[in-house]
Design a protein around this motif. Structure first.
Motif, PDB file in Angstrom:
ATOM      1  N   GLU A  85      44.378  39.370  46.019  1.00 31.03           N
ATOM      2  CA  GLU A  85      43.796  38.264  45.961  1.00 31.03           C
ATOM      3  C   GLU A  85      42.562  38.505  47.075  1.00 31.03           C
ATOM      4  O   GLU A  85      41.681  37.693  46.583  1.00 31.03           O
ATOM      5  N   ARG A  88      37.605  41.495  45.980  1.00 28.60           N
ATOM      6  CA  ARG A  88      36.511  41.274  44.986  1.00 28.60           C
ATOM      7  C   ARG A  88      36.624  42.296  43.776  1.00 28.60           C
ATOM      8  O   ARG A  88      36.608  41.774  42.590  1.00 28.60           O
ATOM      9  N   ARG A 112      42.448  43.698  36.244  1.00 29.79           N
ATOM     10  CA  ARG A 112      41.869  42.497  35.778  1.00 29.79           C
ATOM     11  C   ARG A 112      42.441  41.390  35.466  1.00 29.79           C
ATOM     12  O   ARG A 112      41.964  40.140  35.874  1.00 29.79           O
ATOM     13  N   ALA A 114      44.908  40.416  37.029  1.00 33.26           N
ATOM     14  CA  ALA A 114      45.312  39.691  38.491  1.00 33.26           C
ATOM     15  C   ALA A 114      44.059  39.107  38.987  1.00 33.26           C
ATOM     16  O   ALA A 114      44.302  38.579  40.209  1.00 33.26           O
ATOM     17  N   GLY A 115      42.898  39.198  38.558  1.00 33.07           N
ATOM     18  CA  GLY A 115      41.590  38.441  39.134  1.00 33.07           C
ATOM     19  C   GLY A 115      40.527  39.330  39.621  1.00 33.07           C
ATOM     20  O   GLY A 115      39.751  38.807  40.160  1.00 33.07           O
TER      21      GLY A 115
END
Length: 264
Positions: A85, A88, A112, A114-115
């Protein structure tokens, strides 16, 4: 979907090249490459790796080793352990990731979810493999290889003879690849420029980008001196930038910044 992939290493750092330089990035480096670039600074990635180095704490350089091929669930677990997390981007790099397209697609989809924004670093020659992964990518960063410095690998993995990778072969393959890549949200086209790079091959690359995807960001990257390969003079780099900018709206000169401060 594949359960495993050949990976060289998984680690946390910052992006050292291109327009996203300095952004916190989780790197997953694939093993195996079918090109031989004279300026390559990671020849250990040319062949599939016996083991994958997995960093245990972000930026600490404390690696454990796991045998290849690595289960993709283990690769994702390693990514999560590096505080996914806090990054970027996830960068799928190599070697050449698109030699393992199904693994690229599966990892990209999971990372993706997972952010992370997904960044693919590729030599830009395998258009069919790109099509499989493209729906899960945010940035396609492709090289436009210049035959003055690059050869295809022969059956034994050695560089082919001069002329085996003529300009027309690379240019036509890159044009086809870019025609697929332009569907990605962002496309970066990188030309590594050495003292041996020829003006006509650089102009042909810029003409190809201008015709196929003029909105792409074009990066002229003066080669980092390595194994006798030298960059062009600054005056030549600036002249090449001016020539490219006459054809394209977004042309930048960006060296490898991570080499300046000793990062991985």
């Amino acid at each position: 979907m594949p359960a495993r992939a050949n990976l060289v290493e998984i680690f946390s750092s910052v992006q050292g090249e291109g327009p996203d330089v300095g952004a916190a990035t989780l790197f997953l480096r694939f093993g195996g490459c079918d090109l031989r670039c004279t300026w390559c600074d990671s020849p250990h990635t040319w062949r599939p790796a016996r083991h994958c180095r997995i960093e245990q704490h972000p930026g600490a350089g404390d690696f454990r080793h796991a045998p290849n091929p690595l289960p993709l669930d283990d690769a994702l677990a390693a990514a999560r352990a590096l505080h996914i997390e806090s990054h970027r981007f996830a960068s799928l790099t190599g070697g050449e990731p698109l030699l393992q397209p199904a693994a690229v697609a599966q990892l990209a989809r999971a990372l993706r979810a997972a952010g992370l924004a997904l960044h693919l670093e590729t030599h830009g020659l395998h258009a069919d493999a790109l099509a499989e992964a493209l729906p899960h990518l945010d940035v396609v960063s492709m090289d436009w290889k210049l035959a003055s410095d690059v050869r295809r690998a022969d059956a034994a993995g050695a560089p082919g003879a001069p002329g085996d990778s003529g300009d027309s072969q690379f240019h036509e393959a890159h044009r086809r690849f870019l025609s697929v890549a332009r569907a990605a949200p962002r496309v970066v086209v990188k030309l590594v420029i050495s003292a041996a790079s020829r003006g006509e091959e650089i102009r042909a690359a810029c003409d190809g980008v201008a015709e196929i995807h003029p909105r792409a960001c074009v990066v002229l990257q003066p080669v980092t001196p390595f194994a006798g390969v030298q960059p062009p003079a600054a005056s030549r780099v600036l002249e090449l930038q001016r020539q490219a900018a006459a054809r394209l709206p977004d042309v930048r000169v960006i060296p490898q910044t991570h080499k300046l401060w000793g990062a991985h």
